[in-house]
Design an enzyme around this catalytic site. Sequence first.
Site, PDB file in Angstrom:
ATOM      1  N   SER A 163       0.944  -3.473  10.147  1.00 30.48           N
ATOM      2  CA  SER A 163       1.231  -2.070  10.452  1.00 30.48           C
ATOM      3  C   SER A 163       2.470  -1.638   9.676  1.00 30.48           C
ATOM      4  CB  SER A 163       1.473  -1.898  11.948  1.00 30.48           C
ATOM      5  OG  SER A 163       2.756  -2.397  12.279  1.00 30.48           O
ATOM      6  N   LYS A 164       2.821  -0.391   9.845  1.00 29.75           N
ATOM      7  CA  LYS A 164       3.991   0.201   9.171  1.00 29.75           C
ATOM      8  C   LYS A 164       5.245  -0.661   9.304  1.00 29.75           C
ATOM      9  CE  LYS A 164       3.806   3.981   6.747  1.00 29.75           C
ATOM     10  NZ  LYS A 164       3.914   3.502   5.367  1.00 29.75           N
TER      11      LYS A 164
END
Length: 438
Positions: free
Chosen positions: A211-212
């Site tokens: 994820s980010k």
Amino acid sequence: MADTVRVRFAPSPTGALHIGGGHTALFNWLWARRTGGKFILRIEDTDRERSTKEYEDTIMSGMQWLGLDWDEGPDTGGPFGPYRQSERLSTYREAAERLLDEGKAYREGDAVIFRVPQGVTLAFDDMVYGRIEMQSDTLKDVVMIKSDGMPTYNYAVVVDDHTMGISHVIRGEDHISNTPKQLLIYDALGWEYPTFAHLPMILGKDKKKLSKRHGATSVYEYRDMGYMPDSVFNFLALLGWSPGENNEIFSREEATKLFDLARVIKKPSVFDMDKLNYINQEHLKRLPPYDRLALVEPFWREMGLPVDAHSREYLAQSLVVLCGRGQTAKEAAGYSDYFLTFDPVKERYDGSEIGEEQRAVLKRFNADLLALEQWKAPVMEEFTREWSAANDVKMKDIAMPLRLGITGMKVSPGVFEVAEHLGRDEVRKRLAHFNFVE
Ligand code: GLU
């Protein structure tokens, strides 16, 4: 058509092309290229609220950047556009009518719902995960067409994969749980299943889903950071697959020759930036000089360095002398600034650590060096060796100030190669600035 491999990448245009999407697209592309099959791009834009044309465009240009070209599309003549689900609504409607007529689906207002039969065992042999079975009793009826007239994913994907003659459905493992619902619809329509190959999840180094938080997630961010498409391609191909024999650096063509869907491993793979950096550096090193220049130049310009003050030949050769330093084009630009101008050298170094005694030695040495008949690295090196022996001075005590004086860095490529490339006059000017030569 049954024997021909036909695969598709089916992104929803609700975000940029992420690492996971790029990975799925790439494995489909590789399988098509490996088998001489066809690779199709299908935009799944049935979520009207979240789909945008901008995202569709960025997904396509991300694919183009990675070199993942598709072979078919609804527009003939000129480059192919993608298929779009929003342009195929009548196809979904027709199949839905049939299921309604046969009593396999029912209406609820304007929506069409698939009636899940009880007591059916749904099974498929996944090329990666092996046999997967599920009882239909655990499933709820499936919405096929929503009241806004748009098909749902699980329904449209079946109609599309069948009508487009898709032989292999290669997609993320998060779709394994959707597959039994899709099998029911294949069965109800009397269609054969394609072969399924679900790709293992990509995790961050902390073993959590990527994820980010793990850094850049969109393919574009890597382009903007100065990574080469060939290395991002190479890196993505290694997530869940490898050509064997510890061969970690390969070209698109090599991967295409060796790729095998049957060898994809079902263990989740880990996204490791260090590995990407290493791969990128190896690809950078293998590039022809002018191609490397094309990649580094924009970063030199961004740094405000006087690119246009030098010949193309000098600039390209600077990167040859740099000899593979820098893991990205951006880093290579930073490590080679001193070839373009003296200014950053002065910012990094002032020569104040050199005492009077050492300075006197340096002045004698540098004067002799600058007077050499031939300004060639091997000649300078040989001369320096002899001079240090004859004058009882350690080689590093004369070579290190030379390196610092011309590059401003303690670590650089071979100092004599750098000196040769900068040219005698420029070296003299830089050494004089630090008062290392009369
Ligand atoms: N639009 C779906 C997605 O982006 C496609 C899944 C599939 O390949 O079936 O996840």
